[in-house]
Design a protein around this motif. Structure first.
Motif, PDB file in Angstrom:
ATOM      1  N   ASN A  86      26.804  50.113   9.191  1.00 51.14           N
ATOM      2  CA  ASN A  86      27.447  51.124   8.334  1.00 51.14           C
ATOM      3  C   ASN A  86      27.507  52.444   9.094  1.00 51.14           C
ATOM      4  O   ASN A  86      26.559  53.236   9.054  1.00 51.14           O
ATOM      5  N   PRO A  87      28.615  52.700   9.815  1.00 51.50           N
ATOM      6  CA  PRO A  87      28.684  53.918  10.641  1.00 51.50           C
ATOM      7  C   PRO A  87      28.756  55.205   9.829  1.00 51.50           C
ATOM      8  O   PRO A  87      28.337  56.261  10.316  1.00 51.50           O
ATOM      9  N   PHE A 271      35.610  49.283  12.548  1.00 50.56           N
ATOM     10  CA  PHE A 271      36.036  49.757  13.862  1.00 50.56           C
ATOM     11  C   PHE A 271      37.335  49.052  14.274  1.00 50.56           C
ATOM     12  O   PHE A 271      37.583  47.912  13.890  1.00 50.56           O
ATOM     13  N   GLU A 272      38.131  49.725  15.074  1.00 57.62           N
ATOM     14  CA  GLU A 272      39.358  49.111  15.588  1.00 57.62           C
ATOM     15  C   GLU A 272      39.004  48.185  16.743  1.00 57.62           C
ATOM     16  O   GLU A 272      38.374  48.602  17.712  1.00 57.62           O
ATOM     17  N   THR A 273      39.382  46.931  16.623  1.00 55.92           N
ATOM     18  CA  THR A 273      38.998  45.943  17.627  1.00 55.92           C
ATOM     19  C   THR A 273      40.203  45.152  18.129  1.00 55.92           C
ATOM     20  O   THR A 273      41.261  45.130  17.500  1.00 55.92           O
ATOM     21  N   ASP A 281      35.294  54.274  25.433  1.00 53.02           N
ATOM     22  CA  ASP A 281      35.734  55.329  26.341  1.00 53.02           C
ATOM     23  C   ASP A 281      34.988  55.224  27.667  1.00 53.02           C
ATOM     24  O   ASP A 281      34.204  54.295  27.883  1.00 53.02           O
ATOM     25  N   GLU A 282      35.218  56.167  28.546  1.00 54.27           N
ATOM     26  CA  GLU A 282      34.645  56.097  29.898  1.00 54.27           C
ATOM     27  C   GLU A 282      33.121  56.242  29.906  1.00 54.27           C
ATOM     28  O   GLU A 282      32.477  55.969  30.917  1.00 54.27           O
ATOM     29  N   PRO A 287      35.585  55.508  20.547  1.00 56.73           N
ATOM     30  CA  PRO A 287      36.355  56.722  20.274  1.00 56.73           C
ATOM     31  C   PRO A 287      36.230  57.136  18.806  1.00 56.73           C
ATOM     32  O   PRO A 287      36.392  56.326  17.906  1.00 56.73           O
ATOM     33  N   GLY A 288      35.892  58.391  18.591  1.00 60.34           N
ATOM     34  CA  GLY A 288      35.693  58.882  17.229  1.00 60.34           C
ATOM     35  C   GLY A 288      34.284  58.699  16.719  1.00 60.34           C
ATOM     36  O   GLY A 288      33.942  59.171  15.626  1.00 60.34           O
ATOM     37  N   HIS A 289      33.451  58.002  17.492  1.00 63.19           N
ATOM     38  CA  HIS A 289      32.045  57.778  17.119  1.00 63.19           C
ATOM     39  C   HIS A 289      31.194  58.012  18.365  1.00 63.19           C
ATOM     40  O   HIS A 289      30.752  57.060  19.021  1.00 63.19           O
ATOM     41  N   ASP A 290      30.966  59.273  18.676  1.00 62.67           N
ATOM     42  CA  ASP A 290      30.283  59.613  19.922  1.00 62.67           C
ATOM     43  C   ASP A 290      28.817  59.181  19.960  1.00 62.67           C
ATOM     44  O   ASP A 290      28.181  59.258  21.009  1.00 62.67           O
ATOM     45  N   ASN A 291      28.309  58.732  18.828  1.00 62.23           N
ATOM     46  CA  ASN A 291      26.904  58.300  18.790  1.00 62.23           C
ATOM     47  C   ASN A 291      26.760  56.783  18.812  1.00 62.23           C
ATOM     48  O   ASN A 291      25.655  56.267  18.659  1.00 62.23           O
ATOM     49  N   VAL A 292      27.864  56.070  18.998  1.00 62.91           N
ATOM     50  CA  VAL A 292      27.818  54.603  19.014  1.00 62.91           C
ATOM     51  C   VAL A 292      28.318  54.084  20.356  1.00 62.91           C
ATOM     52  O   VAL A 292      29.476  54.328  20.734  1.00 62.91           O
TER      53      VAL A 292
END
Length: 398
Positions: A86-87, A271-273, A281-282, A287-292
């Motif tokens: 559950n993000p 999440f988009e998969t 990301d790099e 993306p959009g969840h910098d803690n995951v």
């Protein structure tokens, strides 16, 4: 007083275990609470599962207790199955409770991709876990015992392996070594045993060096493997497989190695998969969840050289684990994150006892030299995760 951030790592595969180990070395006491969640209390070496599956090795050689790999004073281990991510609430639901997190690492591993082929899920085996390879090993031996009671059923001695990627090729190599032993043990004429390796792509080991692929096929053909390349499996039943051209191969044993997808929990989390994998990301984040952060089979990264996704290999997952740990520490400390760049150190595929093919740097190797290199790679991994002690305990089993 500042609250200590919570890091939760889901999965103790190659990426997860390397992340946990690097964090326990990098983080200072009370800098973060780190929890590792895994449904088993052991880490298993996926790249060697084809060996016990064929019966040429012991399943115990492919597993290591997690307690031997982590410092439980620095990393809490929770044996449980993940039910939901559950993000929005930054929580993970387990079969035995709930964990909250500030940073999440998803290294849950992939799931079998059947590509919609009817019957595969119901009737085919998969080389995906310690328990699955035990089942395959016992099933194969049982077919020889059944044949002795019912000699009119030659399909008991026909083995179909769907997929000629690394797992499929390595498995048929081991199986072709095991068959003569079983024939001798059960007094079965070896000429009655058939091993089919079926691949929909126009070549075995897609993307591998053509010269080495040809060598591999010649070695395995000489060991009794029949290849059907450029031939798709259209349906799998309890009696065998229907392949392109409407040929039906009767078999009591179908083993599917034709592909994996990401974990279904990522789709369910919103999440988009792409086929269950997330294009990170790099820095290995969603993306959009910098803690995951997402590693291994669940992550999707594009190779800039050919604009195609990197294959989800153990090598890339290990490298991701190291970078992920660095970036988690940097995130907590307010430091600069490191970009992930895959360093391909080479690839080796086993063809059974004393035979393999590989590319190390720009050098092609085959035969005994490649088989020796495969052993070196396996032992190197044991050393990375467990030091000399683990090498001494497990190295001789590979």
């Amino acid at each position: 007083m500042n609250r200590i951030p919570k890091i939760v790592i889901l999965g103790a595969g190659y990426g997860g275990i390397l992340t946990a180990q690097r964090l326990q070395k990098t983080l200072n006491y009370n800098e973060a609470d780190v929890t590792l969640v895994n449904k088993h209390d052991y880490h298993y070496i996926t790249t060697s599962l084809h060996i016990p599956a064929a019966g040429t090795g012991n399943p115990e050689s492919s597993r290591v207790n997690i307690s031997k790999l982590i410092d439980e004073f620095k990393v809490d281990f929770v044996k449980s199955t993940v039910v939901q991510i559950n993000p929005e609430e930054k929580k993970v639901i387990l079969t035995e409770g709930t964990l909250s997190y500030d940073y999440l690492v998803v290294g849950l591993g992939g799931e079998t991709e059947t590509f919609g082929i009817p019957g595969l899920k119901e009737h085919a085996f998969n080389i995906r876990s310690i328990n699955s390879v035990r089942h395959i090993r016992d099933h194969i031996e049982y077919q020889f015992a059944k044949y002795k009671r019912e000699p009119e059923h030659t399909e008991y001695l026909t083995f179909v392996v769907g997929g000629a990627g690394f797992t499929g090729i390595e498995f048929v190599g081991e199986l072709s070594d095991r068959i003569p032993e079983l024939c001798k043990e059960y007094d079965v004429n070896p000429s009655l045993v058939k091993i089919y390796n079926i691949e929909a792509a126009p070549t075995a080991l897609p993307g591998f060096d053509p010269e080495l692929v040809q060598y591999a096929m010649e070695v395995l053909t000489a060991k009794g493997v029949t290849f059907k390349i450029g031939t798709a499996i259209k349906e799998c039943t309890a009696e065998g497989v229907l392949v392109a051209g409407d040929e039906f191969i009767k078999s009591a044993t179908v083993i599917w190695t034709g592909g994996i997808r990401g974990n279904h929990l990522l789709d369910e989390a919103g999440f988009e998969t792409m086929r269950g994998r997330i294009k990170v990301d790099e820095f290995l984040r969603i993306p959009g969840h910098d803690n995951v952060f997402v590693l291994g089979d669940c992550s999707l990264m594009i190779n800039p050289e050919n604009e195609r996704p990197y294959p989800p290999t153990a090598q890339i997952a290990m490298q991701q684990g190291v970078v992920c740990a660095f970036n988690l520490a940097a995130s907590i400390r307010g430091g600069q994150l490191k970009k992930f760049k895959y360093d391909n150190k080479g690839t080796v595929a086993s063809l059974g006892k004393g035979e393999a093919i590989g590319i190390i740097g720009t050098r092609k190797i085959k035969g005994f030299a490649a088989a020796f290199m495969k052993k070196v790679i396996d032992i190197r991994y044991l050393f990375i995760i467990g030091g000399v002690g683990l090498v001494l305990r497990k190295g001789k089993l590979f």
